[in-house]
Design a protein around this motif. Structure first.
Motif, PDB file in Angstrom:
ATOM      1  N   ASN A 240       0.858  -1.028  -0.066  1.00 25.40           N
ATOM      2  CA  ASN A 240      -0.307  -0.124  -0.048  1.00 25.40           C
ATOM      3  C   ASN A 240       0.579   1.639   0.110  1.00 25.40           C
ATOM      4  OD1 ASN A 240      -1.775   2.080   0.302  1.00 25.40           O
ATOM      5  ND2 ASN A 240      -3.240   0.881   1.937  1.00 25.40           N
ATOM      6  N   ARG A 241       0.785   2.167  -0.976  1.00 27.26           N
ATOM      7  CA  ARG A 241       1.755   2.876  -1.595  1.00 27.26           C
ATOM      8  C   ARG A 241       1.839   3.897  -0.200  1.00 27.26           C
ATOM      9  NH1 ARG A 241       5.998   3.135  -4.589  1.00 27.26           N
ATOM     10  NH2 ARG A 241       5.508   1.480  -6.279  1.00 27.26           N
ATOM     11  N   ALA A 242       0.023   3.931   0.443  1.00 27.76           N
ATOM     12  CA  ALA A 242       0.355   5.080   1.395  1.00 27.76           C
ATOM     13  C   ALA A 242       1.190   4.409   2.843  1.00 27.76           C
ATOM     14  CB  ALA A 242      -1.407   5.360   2.162  1.00 27.76           C
ATOM     15  N   CYS A 243       1.516   3.948   3.017  1.00 26.33           N
ATOM     16  CA  CYS A 243       2.579   3.117   4.037  1.00 26.33           C
ATOM     17  C   CYS A 243       3.918   3.094   3.391  1.00 26.33           C
ATOM     18  CB  CYS A 243       2.114   1.890   4.125  1.00 26.33           C
ATOM     19  SG  CYS A 243       0.038   1.181   5.184  1.00 26.33           S
ATOM     20  N   VAL A 244       3.976   3.838   2.452  1.00 27.89           N
ATOM     21  CA  VAL A 244       5.910   4.098   2.645  1.00 27.89           C
ATOM     22  C   VAL A 244       6.092   5.298   3.135  1.00 27.89           C
ATOM     23  CG1 VAL A 244       7.392   4.621   0.348  1.00 27.89           C
ATOM     24  CG2 VAL A 244       5.258   3.147   0.129  1.00 27.89           C
ATOM     25  N   VAL A 245       7.268   4.752   3.567  1.00 27.63           N
ATOM     26  CA  VAL A 245       8.442   5.282   4.472  1.00 27.63           C
ATOM     27  C   VAL A 245       9.198   6.872   3.653  1.00 27.63           C
ATOM     28  CG1 VAL A 245       8.322   3.670   6.289  1.00 27.63           C
ATOM     29  CG2 VAL A 245      10.081   4.560   4.587  1.00 27.63           C
ATOM     30  N   ALA A 246       9.103   7.723   4.612  1.00 19.49           N
ATOM     31  CA  ALA A 246      10.274   9.344   3.991  1.00 19.49           C
ATOM     32  C   ALA A 246      11.234   9.175   4.052  1.00 19.49           C
ATOM     33  CB  ALA A 246       9.323  10.820   3.943  1.00 19.49           C
ATOM     34  N   LEU A 247      12.822   8.633   3.283  1.00 17.47           N
ATOM     35  CA  LEU A 247      13.481   8.848   3.815  1.00 17.47           C
ATOM     36  C   LEU A 247      14.366   9.510   2.673  1.00 17.47           C
ATOM     37  CD1 LEU A 247      14.268   4.513   2.551  1.00 17.47           C
ATOM     38  CD2 LEU A 247      13.915   5.671   5.043  1.00 17.47           C
ATOM     39  N   GLU A 248      15.231   9.606   3.742  1.00 17.46           N
ATOM     40  CA  GLU A 248      16.381  10.467   3.238  1.00 17.46           C
ATOM     41  C   GLU A 248      18.044   9.660   3.628  1.00 17.46           C
ATOM     42  OE1 GLU A 248      16.861  14.758   4.741  1.00 17.46           O
ATOM     43  OE2 GLU A 248      14.840  14.500   5.083  1.00 17.46           O
ATOM     44  N   ALA A 249      19.221   9.692   2.472  1.00 17.68           N
ATOM     45  CA  ALA A 249      20.213   9.263   2.940  1.00 17.68           C
ATOM     46  C   ALA A 249      21.393  10.004   3.544  1.00 17.68           C
ATOM     47  CB  ALA A 249      20.956   8.730   0.850  1.00 17.68           C
ATOM     48  N   ARG A 250      21.809   9.271   4.222  1.00 17.46           N
ATOM     49  CA  ARG A 250      22.691   9.651   4.888  1.00 17.46           C
ATOM     50  C   ARG A 250      24.631   9.519   4.367  1.00 17.46           C
ATOM     51  NH1 ARG A 250      20.302   6.392  10.090  1.00 17.46           N
ATOM     52  NH2 ARG A 250      22.596   4.996   9.475  1.00 17.46           N
ATOM     53  N   ASP A 251      25.458  10.002   5.143  1.00 13.23           N
ATOM     54  CA  ASP A 251      26.471  10.067   4.102  1.00 13.23           C
ATOM     55  C   ASP A 251      27.349   8.898   4.792  1.00 13.23           C
ATOM     56  OD1 ASP A 251      26.370  13.006   3.056  1.00 13.23           O
ATOM     57  OD2 ASP A 251      27.306  13.575   4.662  1.00 13.23           O
ATOM     58  N   ASP A 252      27.220   7.975   6.173  1.00 13.35           N
ATOM     59  CA  ASP A 252      27.532   6.480   6.213  1.00 13.35           C
ATOM     60  C   ASP A 252      26.439   5.209   5.481  1.00 13.35           C
ATOM     61  OD1 ASP A 252      25.104   5.873   7.142  1.00 13.35           O
ATOM     62  OD2 ASP A 252      25.934   6.217   8.995  1.00 13.35           O
ATOM     63  N   GLY A 253      26.165   6.062   4.864  1.00 12.49           N
ATOM     64  CA  GLY A 253      26.033   4.744   3.757  1.00 12.49           C
ATOM     65  C   GLY A 253      24.162   4.648   4.593  1.00 12.49           C
ATOM     66  N   GLY A 254      23.771   5.052   5.316  1.00 12.91           N
ATOM     67  CA  GLY A 254      22.421   4.495   5.980  1.00 12.91           C
ATOM     68  C   GLY A 254      21.595   5.237   5.894  1.00 12.91           C
ATOM     69  N   TYR A 255      20.149   5.191   5.992  1.00 12.10           N
ATOM     70  CA  TYR A 255      18.905   5.985   5.747  1.00 12.10           C
ATOM     71  C   TYR A 255      18.538   6.637   6.862  1.00 12.10           C
ATOM     72  CZ  TYR A 255      19.072   4.287   0.658  1.00 12.10           C
ATOM     73  OH  TYR A 255      19.289   4.455  -0.174  1.00 12.10           O
ATOM     74  N   ASP A 256      18.014   7.658   6.849  1.00  9.98           N
ATOM     75  CA  ASP A 256      16.704   8.420   8.401  1.00  9.98           C
ATOM     76  C   ASP A 256      15.160   8.301   7.409  1.00  9.98           C
ATOM     77  OD1 ASP A 256      18.848   8.620  10.149  1.00  9.98           O
ATOM     78  OD2 ASP A 256      19.214  11.324   9.078  1.00  9.98           O
ATOM     79  N   GLY A 257      14.479   7.830   7.602  1.00  4.65           N
ATOM     80  CA  GLY A 257      12.617   7.803   7.350  1.00  4.65           C
ATOM     81  C   GLY A 257      12.083   7.909   8.514  1.00  4.65           C
ATOM     82  N   THR A 258      11.069   8.278   7.995  1.00  7.46           N
ATOM     83  CA  THR A 258      10.576   9.102   8.891  1.00  7.46           C
ATOM     84  C   THR A 258       9.025   8.737   8.400  1.00  7.46           C
ATOM     85  OG1 THR A 258       9.820  11.199   7.391  1.00  7.46           O
ATOM     86  CG2 THR A 258      11.516  11.514   9.181  1.00  7.46           C
TER      87      THR A 258
END
Length: 267
Positions: A240-258
């Motif tokens: 369900n596309r309404a349940c897709v998290v918002a992601l931002e790539a980090r410099d360490d190769g990981g992600y921050d999500g909301t």
């Protein structure tokens, strides 16, 4: 023991390495900082953990031969990673508009009595780091403190831990309704229960409220484990596309999500 996402039973995909992509004609896919860790809570606040719908969920997964398009169109809740590279301001998403977060099936691999913790990465777990944050609201958009959240997911190989509690845990929102989950990006599951795009299972229950169950997904341009998230998402009939998290790539190769949840506080 782990429930393997990549089916290793005799006679199943002989010679296939875990990091290989399935053949194009393979079977279609199936589907806060303020929070103290490991503090005791009343057993009555966790009664929902003992009431599972494993039987129903298992049957539903087995019945879902995942092929075809997604079940919902893309929404404003998706924050494309490409936007960051283009210098486009990224608004906090999803926002509370009174619409309840869509419910989804629990699935067959929920395990009760998980540890209370915000970090579910245990020794031996590797993968693409993910820090997921958000707020739990009621339908009036008021933050819900002390809401119980339970998370479980696959590891970087697409396996669920069914003998221990790796990548499993529960926590409570703080006084501002906030939660934080330190985990990894899950890999797609491929095993006895079918095939699923990467996702995180969630159970939530506000104080005195009904049990809520859903699943969180990842943007099409997510980069992890060499997997094509756009293709995996497109093939997953349960997504369900309404349940897709918002992601931002980090410099360490990981992600921050909301991701913010909107849940009921009464039946």
């Amino acid at each position: 023991m782990r429930q393997h996402g990549h089916d290793r039973r005799a006679g199943s995909m002989p010679g296939r390495r875990p990091d290989e992509s399935p053949a194009p004609d393979a079977a279609a896919l199936d589907p806060a900082e303020d929070n103290p860790e490991d503090t005791p809570r009343s057993r009555s606040r966790r009664t929902f953990i003992r009431t599972t719908s494993i039987g129903v969920g298992s049957a539903a997964v087995a019945a879902a031969g995942i092929s075809g398009s997604t079940t919902a169109s893309a929404s404003a809740r998706v924050r494309p990673l490409a936007a960051k590279a283009a210098g486009v301001p990224l608004a906090l998403t999803p926002s509370c508009n009174g619409g309840e977060t869509p419910e989804q099936m629990e699935g067959p691999l929920f395990k009760p009595e998980s540890p209370q913790r915000t970090k579910v990465i245990t020794p031996g777990i590797t993968g693409v780091p993910l820090t997921l944050r958000g707020v739990v609201y009621d339908p009036d958009c008021d933050p819900l403190a002390d809401t119980l959240l339970e998370f479980w997911q696959t590891d970087h190989n697409g396996d669920y831990d069914t003998s221990g509690f790796s990548l499993r845990g529960h926590q409570y929102t703080n006084a501002r309704g906030e939660y934080r989950l330190d985990t990894i990006i899950p890999r797609d599951y491929w095993g006895r229960w079918g095939r699923r795009t990467p996702h995180i299972h969630v159970r939530a229950q506000a104080p005195g409220g009904p049990l809520f169950i859903t699943q969180l997904y990842f943007p099409d341009d997510t980069r992890a484990y060499g997997r094509d998230f756009a293709l995996l998402n497109a093939r997953d009939q349960l997504l369900n596309r309404a349940c897709v998290v918002a992601l931002e790539a980090r410099d360490d190769g990981g992600y921050d999500g909301t991701f913010d949840f909107v849940v009921k506080t009464a039946v």
